[in-house]
Each structure stands twice: as C-alpha cells, then as structure tokens.
Motif scaffolding. Sequence first.
Motif, short mmCIF file in Angstrom:
data_model
loop_
_atom_site.label_atom_id
_atom_site.label_comp_id
_atom_site.label_asym_id
_atom_site.label_seq_id
_atom_site.Cartn_x
_atom_site.Cartn_y
_atom_site.Cartn_z
N VAL A 111 -22.03 10.22 41.65
CA VAL A 111 -22.31 9.36 42.81
C VAL A 111 -21.94 7.92 42.50
O VAL A 111 -21.33 7.23 43.31
CB VAL A 111 -23.78 9.50 43.25
CG1 VAL A 111 -24.15 8.43 44.27
CG2 VAL A 111 -24.03 10.89 43.82
N THR B 30 -19.05 5.85 44.46
CA THR B 30 -19.48 4.63 45.16
C THR B 30 -18.69 3.42 44.68
O THR B 30 -18.25 2.61 45.48
CB THR B 30 -20.99 4.41 44.97
OG1 THR B 30 -21.69 5.56 45.45
CG2 THR B 30 -21.46 3.19 45.72
N VAL C 82 -22.10 8.45 51.00
CA VAL C 82 -21.91 9.36 49.86
C VAL C 82 -23.19 10.17 49.69
O VAL C 82 -24.27 9.61 49.54
CB VAL C 82 -21.61 8.56 48.57
CG1 VAL C 82 -21.47 9.50 47.38
CG2 VAL C 82 -20.37 7.70 48.74
N GLU C 83 -23.04 11.51 49.70
CA GLU C 83 -24.19 12.39 49.55
C GLU C 83 -23.85 13.53 48.60
O GLU C 83 -22.69 13.92 48.49
CB GLU C 83 -24.61 13.00 50.89
CG GLU C 83 -25.05 11.99 51.92
CD GLU C 83 -25.35 12.67 53.24
OE1 GLU C 83 -26.53 12.64 53.63
OE2 GLU C 83 -24.43 13.23 53.86
N ILE D 57 -19.44 16.47 46.24
CA ILE D 57 -19.91 15.28 46.97
C ILE D 57 -19.44 15.37 48.42
O ILE D 57 -18.31 15.78 48.69
CB ILE D 57 -19.33 13.99 46.34
CG1 ILE D 57 -19.80 13.82 44.90
CG2 ILE D 57 -19.65 12.76 47.17
CD1 ILE D 57 -21.26 13.45 44.75
#
Length: 125
Positions: free
Chosen positions: A28, A32, A45-46, A73
């Motif tokens: 992540v 990011t 973003v998950e 992701i």
Amino acid sequence: MGDYVVVLEAPIIVKDVETNEDAINVAVSKVTKALNRENLDFVRVELGYSQCPVCGAHFESAFVIGNVGLVGIYLTLKVFNAQSIEHAERIAKAVVGKALKKVPLKVFEIRELKNSEEENGISLE
C-alpha cells in the motif's frame, strides 16, 4: 458522454517481508508513493480480496512465500466525460499506468455515475 467509477486490480510484489501484514503495509505504501509522485491523490488505494474456491469465504489478497509477498490492490477512480465504458477503462489504465509502470492492470469493476459530482477525477474536455 458519461461519468464512470473504475476499479482496477493490480498485483504488487514486495520483497523482504515476513508476514502478510508486512506485505500489505509495504505494498500500500509503495503504490501510494508512486501515485503521489504523479499527483494522482484522487485514486483510492484499497486491499484486494480473494474468494476461496472451495468454501466461498473471502480473505485478504496477500501471500508471502520465502520473504517475497504478492498483494492484490484495488485502485478506484472517477472518470468524467468518457465516450463509453471502454473509453473510461482506457483512460483509467493510462492514468494509473503512468504511475505504476510494469504493473499489469485489470478492470475489476466499472459502473456509471448517476449523479455526477465534479470532485476528484479525470475529466476530458
């Protein structure tokens, strides 16, 4: 012209991790940072989820083998004024692909926005 929400799926490989949680945090962070370098702070973003083929239960898409992790992701963004669903897909892949070079992107979901809100997205004039 239509407005769409596009959800892309991306596999992220991370090295020198020992647990799934470490792999998730590093992946992540890595994604990011790459998006922020290209000023794509509007991309959400998950962590991705996978489904067990046997029982159907959902679990986090993070796997660690030999200190190398693979993390799924989801990247969500709004695309405004696209000519079609396919056009929205191409726009989203081009925009995110600029930041995540050499990462294969697959469309997970595309849905049309009913009440367009002109906030945080890509607009074609």
